[in-house]
Design an enzyme around this catalytic site. Sequence first.
Site, mmCIF file in Angstrom:
data_model
loop_
_atom_site.group_PDB
_atom_site.id
_atom_site.type_symbol
_atom_site.label_atom_id
_atom_site.label_comp_id
_atom_site.label_asym_id
_atom_site.label_seq_id
_atom_site.Cartn_x
_atom_site.Cartn_y
_atom_site.Cartn_z
ATOM 1 N N SER A 158 62.056 -72.702 5.215
ATOM 2 C CA SER A 158 61.130 -72.355 4.160
ATOM 3 C C SER A 158 60.696 -70.690 4.251
ATOM 4 C CB SER A 158 59.953 -73.347 4.092
ATOM 5 O OG SER A 158 59.103 -72.660 3.161
ATOM 6 N N TYR A 190 52.420 -76.711 8.023
ATOM 7 C CA TYR A 190 53.981 -76.529 7.672
ATOM 8 C C TYR A 190 54.825 -75.332 8.071
ATOM 9 C CZ TYR A 190 57.674 -77.142 4.026
ATOM 10 O OH TYR A 190 58.998 -76.999 3.362
#
Lengths: 436, 253
Positions: free
Chosen positions: B146, B159
Amino acid sequence: MRTYQSWGRYPRASHTGVLPIVWRTEPPPLDRLDRSILPFGLGRSYGDSCLNDGGLLLDTKALDRLIAFDAGNGLLRCEAGVTLAAILALTVPKGWFLPVVPGTRWVSVGGAIANDIHGKNHHRAGTFGAHVVRLELLRSSGDRLVCSPEENAELFHATVGGLGLTGLILWAEIRLNRIPGAGIALERIRFGSLDEFFTLTESDQQYEYTVAWVDCLARGRRLGRGIFMRGDHAGWPGAPPSPLVEARLRVPCDAPAGLINRATMRAFNELYYRRQVRGRTRSLVPYTPFFFPLDTVADWSRLYGAAGFLQYQCVVPEQPGSAGMREIFERMTRSGEAPSLAVLKRFGDVPSPGLLSFPRPGLTLAVDFAFRGQRTLALLEDLDRVVRDAGGAVYPAKDARMSPESFRRFFPQWERFAVHVDPKFSSSFWRRVQRS
Amino acid sequence: MSSAPDRSGRRVLVIGATSAIATETARVFAAYGARLFLTGRHPDRLEAVAADLRVRGAMQVETARLDVTDIGGHAGVIDAAAAGMGGLDVVLIAHGTLPDQRRCEESVAESLAAMQVNFTATVALLTLVANRFESARHGCIAVIGSVAGDRGRQSNYVYGAAKGGLERFLEGLRNRLFRSGVDVITIKPGFVDTPMTAQVPKNALFASPRRVGRAIYRAIESRRSVVYIPWFWRPIMCLVTALPESIFRRLRL
């Protein structure tokens, strides 16, 4: 959150929440929701039939999986959020075509059923719903009912054309048609008046697809001049066009108010009419531009500015001299409003399966009007009166303003339909036409 | 298409196959006639995706239930995939969760669970897959990271840390496997319009899952190393990472 509005962007609605429906095997507990709900596919309905002001929407965009396709007999089963574009991408190379397609390929299967859509082949094929073999309906009670003309038949006839009010369609099975290839053998014929259109449309039975574009601003002798198009499926040399490719052109933002007015519309119509230099042309074209002219420019509805627009689509039964349709043309040209190019077609007599289906034998006209407040609404109410007197109907998928009285006249089976409306389901349209 | 190399029959294992991004990538493989082996936590969902891929042209689609945090179950599933398809050519690792940053801050267990799914389990899977491909001297490993892994931000650094750690791991792995002819691809999508982000306000930076899936397929085809999807995230993240920490720490990002 995405903004959920209809294609005509009038009226605006504010929804209090959105529930994405992702898995057909895991229906959400709809009975526990405290507000009314309405399925929402791709938002290609023009008015308020896909809106639920103050309520919730069930977004079916992720419900986009194919389930089975039999390339031997053309039976396709898929989830309700699958687009017609996705189906054509799969089946055209294998020699199968959807039995009915509208002017845009960006509609969902659920939406095609809920509006019982029609296309340029209505005179032969009838509506989309006539080719739905069965479907599964999720009711707010949690019941999942397979409905077909044989099984749960009454609910099937309510769901086809039922504007999403009978429950959530989870999947459907559709019967496709064999085609020789991805081409259309097209003939375009210029006609100078409504009378010439009526003569041309006599030939409908010899062609699978027929439709006409009409200049609504031409007056007098030229009243109802336009271009008649008729075609049949044909082979196409080379690779079929991909229906999944989106338009290169996109209207990036709302145009200034008043961009579309009588003067610009008149100029556009004149150009469109004059572009067809010869009286009659024949050509072989790929199927995408023939069926989906509305997809040439993405988000074209923004051209109408922030106020949005109304599409008016009505059907008027055949009458001697087509008096009703002539009356509608006269009133449009006299009105001072700026009608767009109109689509004119003769519907056939294949029965529509839905209790609330719009298509019925007669002439159908579809035309856009920039929304200019009360004057626009007054004109359309005026046209409704002509349609009522002629025993016709106005299309709910395009509507944002018909009166409850008109609705009941246009759809005499509405009471039989209302019994099947799911107690949790509602829409801005439904509440509007149910007002007493 | 006739001039393109024959892509049919390629054997693809997809971990976390029911995510919108993984499904869209698998659809491209299916359209080219690949064999696919799908894993996920929910058998019903896997079957819905498998049926879709079969209709779209996959030569073979099999499924197996796998919770990636069950580390002991990894080897069995990878073996089953290789046995079921007669070997492996591509492994796409697409599982993941978007943890609630606030809850992670309040709970050690929550933070560690997020790291377990998004980092530890992936490392475990990659170790097994890497050894298998290295000894076969063949294969392609594509992992969905990501843009959030490029720099820690207060709004989602748990995250981000998992995805950032993963990126370092993949760099090393790519370096190690280069001599064996095995490709390791780090895929870094930005915002994607999926059911996971249904309640997030959408802006022009959001990409459709279909666009992302097709870009992942192209990245695998072209054996790229690190891919931003869509491409414009590369200059954006270049600017974000170039900001000195003395400034960055003051920002509300």
